[in-house]
Design a protein around this motif. Sequence first.
Motif, PDB file in Angstrom:
ATOM      1  N   ASP A  89      10.730  -3.657 -16.647  1.00  0.00           N
ATOM      2  CA  ASP A  89       9.448  -2.960 -16.587  1.00  0.00           C
ATOM      3  C   ASP A  89       9.122  -2.363 -17.959  1.00  0.00           C
ATOM      4  N   GLU A  90       8.336  -3.068 -18.716  1.00  0.00           N
ATOM      5  CA  GLU A  90       7.909  -2.624 -20.041  1.00  0.00           C
ATOM      6  C   GLU A  90       9.057  -2.080 -20.890  1.00  0.00           C
ATOM      7  N   PRO A  91      10.092  -2.880 -21.100  1.00  0.00           N
ATOM      8  CA  PRO A  91      11.244  -2.344 -21.846  1.00  0.00           C
ATOM      9  C   PRO A  91      10.934  -2.066 -23.314  1.00  0.00           C
ATOM     10  N   PRO A 135      12.019  14.704 -11.799  1.00  0.00           N
ATOM     11  CA  PRO A 135      11.199  13.539 -12.136  1.00  0.00           C
ATOM     12  C   PRO A 135      11.571  12.322 -11.276  1.00  0.00           C
ATOM     13  N   ARG A 136      10.551  11.618 -10.826  1.00  0.00           N
ATOM     14  CA  ARG A 136      10.746  10.519  -9.905  1.00  0.00           C
ATOM     15  C   ARG A 136      11.630   9.416 -10.496  1.00  0.00           C
ATOM     16  N   THR A 137      11.534   9.230 -11.820  1.00  0.00           N
ATOM     17  CA  THR A 137      12.257   8.106 -12.406  1.00  0.00           C
ATOM     18  C   THR A 137      13.779   8.241 -12.258  1.00  0.00           C
ATOM     19  N   PRO A 195      -7.294  -6.093 -11.980  1.00  0.00           N
ATOM     20  CA  PRO A 195      -7.233  -4.648 -11.735  1.00  0.00           C
ATOM     21  C   PRO A 195      -6.917  -4.336 -10.272  1.00  0.00           C
ATOM     22  N   ARG A 196      -6.457  -3.112 -10.039  1.00  0.00           N
ATOM     23  CA  ARG A 196      -5.991  -2.692  -8.724  1.00  0.00           C
ATOM     24  C   ARG A 196      -7.035  -2.908  -7.638  1.00  0.00           C
ATOM     25  N   PRO A 197      -6.666  -3.373  -6.449  1.00  0.00           N
ATOM     26  CA  PRO A 197      -5.327  -3.842  -6.089  1.00  0.00           C
ATOM     27  C   PRO A 197      -5.031  -5.202  -6.713  1.00  0.00           C
ATOM     28  N   PRO A 243      -3.838  -4.903 -16.342  1.00  0.00           N
ATOM     29  CA  PRO A 243      -4.293  -3.581 -16.772  1.00  0.00           C
ATOM     30  C   PRO A 243      -3.443  -2.471 -16.157  1.00  0.00           C
ATOM     31  N   SER A 244      -3.471  -1.300 -16.770  1.00  0.00           N
ATOM     32  CA  SER A 244      -2.685  -0.162 -16.300  1.00  0.00           C
ATOM     33  C   SER A 244      -3.054   0.169 -14.852  1.00  0.00           C
ATOM     34  N   GLY A 245      -2.032   0.403 -14.051  1.00  0.00           N
ATOM     35  CA  GLY A 245      -2.263   0.804 -12.673  1.00  0.00           C
ATOM     36  C   GLY A 245      -2.556  -0.340 -11.716  1.00  0.00           C
ATOM     37  N   CYS A 246      -2.387  -1.589 -12.183  1.00  0.00           N
ATOM     38  CA  CYS A 246      -2.734  -2.716 -11.321  1.00  0.00           C
ATOM     39  C   CYS A 246      -1.595  -3.082 -10.370  1.00  0.00           C
ATOM     40  N   GLY A 247      -0.460  -2.443 -10.513  1.00  0.00           N
ATOM     41  CA  GLY A 247       0.631  -2.709  -9.576  1.00  0.00           C
ATOM     42  C   GLY A 247       1.782  -3.503 -10.163  1.00  0.00           C
ATOM     43  N   LYS A 248       1.904  -3.527 -11.484  1.00  0.00           N
ATOM     44  CA  LYS A 248       2.988  -4.285 -12.110  1.00  0.00           C
ATOM     45  C   LYS A 248       4.346  -3.685 -11.742  1.00  0.00           C
ATOM     46  N   SER A 249       4.472  -2.386 -11.905  1.00  0.00           N
ATOM     47  CA  SER A 249       5.743  -1.751 -11.538  1.00  0.00           C
ATOM     48  C   SER A 249       6.011  -1.940 -10.050  1.00  0.00           C
ATOM     49  N   THR A 250       4.974  -1.829  -9.259  1.00  0.00           N
ATOM     50  CA  THR A 250       5.129  -1.993  -7.813  1.00  0.00           C
ATOM     51  C   THR A 250       5.694  -3.367  -7.473  1.00  0.00           C
ATOM     52  N   LEU A 251       5.204  -4.391  -8.159  1.00  0.00           N
ATOM     53  CA  LEU A 251       5.708  -5.745  -7.918  1.00  0.00           C
ATOM     54  C   LEU A 251       7.220  -5.803  -8.166  1.00  0.00           C
ATOM     55  N   GLU A 258      -4.102   0.917  -2.122  1.00  0.00           N
ATOM     56  CA  GLU A 258      -3.626  -0.452  -2.133  1.00  0.00           C
ATOM     57  C   GLU A 258      -3.215  -0.798  -3.558  1.00  0.00           C
ATOM     58  N   ALA A 259      -1.965  -1.147  -3.742  1.00  0.00           N
ATOM     59  CA  ALA A 259      -1.480  -1.434  -5.099  1.00  0.00           C
ATOM     60  C   ALA A 259      -1.484  -2.925  -5.387  1.00  0.00           C
ATOM     61  N   LEU A 260      -1.114  -3.738  -4.410  1.00  0.00           N
ATOM     62  CA  LEU A 260      -1.098  -5.189  -4.600  1.00  0.00           C
ATOM     63  C   LEU A 260      -1.768  -5.833  -3.386  1.00  0.00           C
ATOM     64  N   LEU A 315      14.115   0.011 -15.748  1.00  0.00           N
ATOM     65  CA  LEU A 315      12.948   0.828 -15.442  1.00  0.00           C
ATOM     66  C   LEU A 315      12.089   1.106 -16.669  1.00  0.00           C
ATOM     67  N   GLN A 316      10.811   1.354 -16.409  1.00  0.00           N
ATOM     68  CA  GLN A 316       9.914   1.835 -17.439  1.00  0.00           C
ATOM     69  C   GLN A 316      10.572   3.091 -18.034  1.00  0.00           C
ATOM     70  N   ASP A 317      10.627   3.235 -19.349  1.00  0.00           N
ATOM     71  CA  ASP A 317      11.296   4.362 -20.015  1.00  0.00           C
ATOM     72  C   ASP A 317      12.795   4.396 -19.766  1.00  0.00           C
ATOM     73  N   ALA A 321       0.852  -1.184   0.000  1.00  0.00           N
ATOM     74  CA  ALA A 321       0.000   0.000   0.000  1.00  0.00           C
ATOM     75  C   ALA A 321       0.884   1.228   0.000  1.00  0.00           C
ATOM     76  N   TYR A 322       0.485   2.254  -0.754  1.00  0.00           N
ATOM     77  CA  TYR A 322       1.182   3.538  -0.751  1.00  0.00           C
ATOM     78  C   TYR A 322       0.387   4.509   0.106  1.00  0.00           C
ATOM     79  N   GLY A 323       1.097   5.449   0.738  1.00  0.00           N
ATOM     80  CA  GLY A 323       0.425   6.501   1.490  1.00  0.00           C
ATOM     81  C   GLY A 323      -0.240   5.961   2.735  1.00  0.00           C
TER      82      GLY A 323
HETATM   83  N1  LIG Z   1       4.683   6.475  -5.013  1.00  0.00           N
HETATM   84  C1  LIG Z   1       3.361   6.243  -5.044  1.00  0.00           C
HETATM   85  N2  LIG Z   1       2.542   6.862  -4.170  1.00  0.00           N
HETATM   86  C2  LIG Z   1       1.227   6.627  -4.172  1.00  0.00           C
HETATM   87  N3  LIG Z   1       0.604   5.796  -5.023  1.00  0.00           N
HETATM   88  C3  LIG Z   1       1.346   5.159  -5.921  1.00  0.00           C
HETATM   89  C4  LIG Z   1       2.777   5.346  -5.989  1.00  0.00           C
HETATM   90  N4  LIG Z   1       3.248   4.567  -6.986  1.00  0.00           N
HETATM   91  C5  LIG Z   1       2.188   3.932  -7.511  1.00  0.00           C
HETATM   92  N5  LIG Z   1       1.043   4.271  -6.882  1.00  0.00           N
HETATM   93  C6  LIG Z   1      -0.301   3.741  -7.179  1.00  0.00           C
HETATM   94  O1  LIG Z   1      -0.253   2.337  -7.076  1.00  0.00           O
HETATM   95  C7  LIG Z   1      -0.966   1.740  -8.148  1.00  0.00           C
HETATM   96  C8  LIG Z   1      -0.071   0.793  -8.902  1.00  0.00           C
HETATM   97  O2  LIG Z   1       0.970   1.514  -9.555  1.00  0.00           O
HETATM   98  P1  LIG Z   1       2.006   0.823 -10.529  1.00  0.00           P
HETATM   99  O3  LIG Z   1       2.886   1.883 -11.063  1.00  0.00           O
HETATM  100  O4  LIG Z   1       2.639  -0.315  -9.839  1.00  0.00           O
HETATM  101  O5  LIG Z   1       1.047   0.273 -11.686  1.00  0.00           O
HETATM  102  P2  LIG Z   1       1.410  -0.372 -13.088  1.00  0.00           P
HETATM  103  O6  LIG Z   1       0.640  -1.619 -13.183  1.00  0.00           O
HETATM  104  O7  LIG Z   1       2.882  -0.444 -13.256  1.00  0.00           O
HETATM  105  O8  LIG Z   1       0.812   0.679 -14.102  1.00  0.00           O
HETATM  106  P3  LIG Z   1       1.272   1.022 -15.605  1.00  0.00           P
HETATM  107  O9  LIG Z   1       0.843  -0.118 -16.460  1.00  0.00           O
HETATM  108  O10 LIG Z   1       0.498   2.254 -15.937  1.00  0.00           O
HETATM  109  O11 LIG Z   1       2.751   1.230 -15.576  1.00  0.00           O
HETATM  110  C9  LIG Z   1      -1.485   2.868  -9.021  1.00  0.00           C
HETATM  111  O12 LIG Z   1      -2.840   3.026  -8.738  1.00  0.00           O
HETATM  112  C10 LIG Z   1      -0.714   4.066  -8.588  1.00  0.00           C
HETATM  113  O13 LIG Z   1      -1.537   5.193  -8.616  1.00  0.00           O
END
Ligand SMILES: Nc1ncnc2c1ncn2[C@@H]1O[C@H](COP(=O)(O)OP(=O)(O)OP(=O)(O)O)[C@@H](O)[C@H]1O
Lengths: 244, 257
Positions: free
Chosen positions: A152-154, B144-146, A203-205, A39-47, A19-21, A80-82, A10-12
């Motif tokens: 992450d999405e290279p 930028p965070r990245t 989808p998120r979480p 799907p976008s925002g489901c927490g892939k990068s977070t994982l 809740e991300a995951l 990293l992504q990008d 969880a963030y914040g």
């Molecule tokens: N530093 C942060 N602070 C608060 N919330 C965050 C933070 N990073 C990510 N989130 C939230 O956590 C959730 C998952 O983010 P994450 O970047 O892991 O998704 P993702 O699956 O990689 O998305 P995408 O496909 O768009 O890259 C999102 O809803 C995002 O808003």
Amino acid sequence: MIEVRGLCVAYGAGRRRVEALSQVDLEVGAGEFVAVVGPSGCGKSTLLFVLDGLVRPSAGTVKIAGEEVRGIRRDVALILQDAGLLPWKTVQQNAELTLRIQGRKANVKDVLEQLGLAGFERRYPGELSEGMRRRVGIARALALHPRVLLMDEPMANLDSITRERIQNLILELWYRLEFTAVLVTHDIEEAVFLGQRVVVLGPRPGKVVEVLENPGMGEPEYRDTAEFRERVHHLRELLVGSAA
Amino acid sequence: MKRVAQYLLAALVVLLVWEGVSLGFLAVRGRIVIPTPRAAIEAGLERFPELAAAFGASAMRFLLALLIAFALGLPLGLTVGFEPTLYQLFSPLIYLTYPIPPVALLVFLMVAFGLGETLKIVVITMALFFQVVVAAQGAARSIPRTYVTAVRSAGATRWQLYRHVVIPATLPGVLTAARVSVGLGITMVYIVETKLGAVGGPGSGLGRFIEYYSFSGELSLAGVVGLSLMGLMFYALLELLDRWLCRWKHLEGPGGA
Ligand SMILES: Nc1ncnc2c1ncn2[C@@H]1O[C@H](COP(=O)(O)OP(=O)(O)OP(=O)(O)O)[C@@H](O)[C@H]1O
Ligand SMILES: [Mg+2]
């Protein structure tokens, strides 16, 4: 190699808590190639951040090579992504960045050569094409000789020719260097082409909604088989259905 | 080189406009209101040693103040901008003190620093200091965070984070702010030289030179030209610094980020 049990992130805090995951279980064997789609925002990068030791889980355990992940590990590299290049550093400085920070001997000449970046060592990222920038990001990770490579999405937002080239490059590196690979992507065909297993997050979480065994991966002709199209079709239904 | 040509052209335009205004006044009023550039330059050359000493004194004052302002303001601005806890603690303080003109605190400053050179430097430094702090803080907040993730993912220490990301990422913004505050700095130089503490002879600074020779339009204007050249000099210096330290910002073609 990688063992994830009951992972929640969880963030914040308070009302801004996101809740991300939620309750993710995942196992990746040594030398395996796993693709993660969702799907976008489901927490892939977070994982990936959790596997890299950048983000702490709020619950659950994460182990790599049998040890609990408590911070950055030298045998794990994250693309990293990008690409995450620093625009004020040259290609060579960007490729060496992680090694230098870790106080390791920095020799990226071979890696840059392998990735077709020889001759561009002193260029800045702003002078490169997008495909080259991604390759610099890959070079930075490979220079660490990682046992685990997190990506992450290279290939996101690349033209289709460059995307296929980089897909083939990653495959070739994986065959040769035998690292354990976790590839995050939102491109279903890419996941089915590259992943020995495809892990689908909802989808998120995010939690794991399906794990698809995919033994035919990586073969050049695989893309043209009925089996490939069937799997892609299945995942598309699953993901587009779950996002709606 | 192209840049130098541009500056020369600009100088030419200024001189022409000046000449035009000067002649215009002469025609309308029937007497000299604003001396011509030629008269001012000739007068300045006549007193060249004095004018040069004044130029040197003012430039040193400004340079010293600028260096102190950076040495103190940069670390403060960058850390407050980059560390969320410091930001919460200190940013209200900065915004409360930022709008206070240092001259408003003159009485206290005079007691604290006396009436000599120190006071002059302190007042100029204070004005520049806040410019630096606010610019550095703003630049550090918008990194930028990245970039941060890239370096953290390598296991960077705090210091490495500053060295590889925070400082280089904010440098262009900070240098731009420095160039913008050259104008303010020179205004402050003029104020401290004419209004503050013990006043010296006409060679003790360009501000003092202009005031001392206020009876002679030609000489005053020569001092003003001196101030303008001094501003230009610092501006050009900062621009060179920017081109050298931020090479990556000045790449050829549309790829330049
Ligand atoms: N530093 C942060 N602070 C608060 N919330 C965050 C933070 N990073 C990510 N989130 C939230 O956590 C959730 C998952 O983010 P994450 O970047 O892991 O998704 P993702 O699956 O990689 O998305 P995408 O496909 O768009 O890259 C999102 O809803 C995002 O808003
Ligand atoms: Mg992501």
